[in-house]
Write a protein that holds these residues in place. Structure first.
Motif, PDB file in Angstrom:
ATOM      1  N   ASN A  17     -13.316  39.908 -33.789  1.00  0.00           N
ATOM      2  CA  ASN A  17     -14.389  38.853 -34.188  1.00  0.00           C
ATOM      3  C   ASN A  17     -15.714  39.774 -34.449  1.00  0.00           C
ATOM      4  O   ASN A  17     -16.577  39.356 -35.232  1.00  0.00           O
ATOM      5  N   VAL A  18     -15.878  41.037 -33.825  1.00  0.00           N
ATOM      6  CA  VAL A  18     -17.143  41.801 -33.770  1.00  0.00           C
ATOM      7  C   VAL A  18     -16.705  43.303 -34.071  1.00  0.00           C
ATOM      8  O   VAL A  18     -15.806  43.603 -33.365  1.00  0.00           O
ATOM      9  N   ILE A  19     -17.251  44.038 -35.230  1.00  0.00           N
ATOM     10  CA  ILE A  19     -16.803  45.227 -35.616  1.00  0.00           C
ATOM     11  C   ILE A  19     -18.113  46.106 -34.464  1.00  0.00           C
ATOM     12  O   ILE A  19     -18.984  46.322 -35.152  1.00  0.00           O
TER      13      ILE A  19
ATOM     14  N   LYS B 287     -11.564  42.851 -43.798  1.00  0.00           N
ATOM     15  CA  LYS B 287     -12.940  43.235 -43.626  1.00  0.00           C
ATOM     16  C   LYS B 287     -12.712  44.914 -43.714  1.00  0.00           C
ATOM     17  O   LYS B 287     -11.733  45.358 -42.990  1.00  0.00           O
TER      18      LYS B 287
ATOM     19  N   ASP C 258     -17.405  48.166 -42.234  1.00  0.00           N
ATOM     20  CA  ASP C 258     -18.920  47.636 -42.356  1.00  0.00           C
ATOM     21  C   ASP C 258     -18.847  45.989 -42.053  1.00  0.00           C
ATOM     22  O   ASP C 258     -20.063  45.334 -42.270  1.00  0.00           O
ATOM     23  N   GLY C 259     -17.940  45.534 -41.977  1.00  0.00           N
ATOM     24  CA  GLY C 259     -17.795  44.032 -42.034  1.00  0.00           C
ATOM     25  C   GLY C 259     -17.857  43.227 -43.160  1.00  0.00           C
ATOM     26  O   GLY C 259     -17.789  41.905 -43.411  1.00  0.00           O
ATOM     27  N   LYS C 260     -17.736  44.048 -44.452  1.00  0.00           N
ATOM     28  CA  LYS C 260     -17.590  43.350 -45.599  1.00  0.00           C
ATOM     29  C   LYS C 260     -16.443  42.904 -46.079  1.00  0.00           C
ATOM     30  O   LYS C 260     -15.214  43.724 -45.916  1.00  0.00           O
TER      31      LYS C 260
END
Length: 156
Positions: free
Chosen positions: A22-24, A111, A114-116
């Motif tokens: 859920n979080v990088i 993803k 970078d979460g992209k």
């Protein structure tokens, strides 16, 4: 960061579904670095987090053709077409291989670090590697998809 031991054969972790990321954060980036260090210390072309004992949805593929490695967090196959059979091996089953039927083409979303959002439209070896590594995230190993597993020492 570290070359980790690769889990082998019937380790229960290899047959366990992985959790979404859920979080990088630094922990996830550390896992990715460990995947790189471990893959590049050996001869494989792909590695998934559960193979180094981490039940998180992240894969690394490097076909070593001069391109950047493929790193996908929370990968998901959203389209596939065609079918082909080919020989597969796995770093978690050293010295063994089997014939596995996979899609000829796949589209995978996920993803990047970078979460992209990233989208890969792949065919050939990259499509096969994506399917193989994503299977690991679902607790599926290639031996679940083949009728016979051969040793490198055996003749067919």
């Amino acid at each position: 960061m570290a070359v980790r031991d690769i889990l082998t054969f019937d380790d229960k972790v290899l047959h366990t579904q992985c959790e979404r990321i859920n979080v990088i954060d630094d922990d996830v980036l550390s896992i990715i670095q460990d995947l790189k260090d471990t893959l590049y210390a050996g001869t494989g072309i792909g590695l998934a987090a559960p193979q180094i004992g981490i039940l998180k949805r992240v894969i690394l593929i490097d076909l070593r053709q001069g391109d950047e490695p493929v790193i996908i967090i929370n990968p998901k196959i959203i389209a596939q077409s065609g079918k082909e059979k080919d020989c597969e091996g796995c770093l978690s089953y050293p010295g063994y291989y089997g014939i596995v039927e996979r899609p000829k083409k796949v589209t995978v979303i996920g993803k990047n670090i970078d979460g992209k959002k990233v989208i890969y439209k792949a065919s050939g070896l990259l499509a096969r590697a994506l399917c193989h590594e994503i299977d690991h995230l679902d607790g599926i190993v290639y031996t679940d998809r083949t009728k016979e597993v051969y040793s490198e020492d055996e003749e067919e």
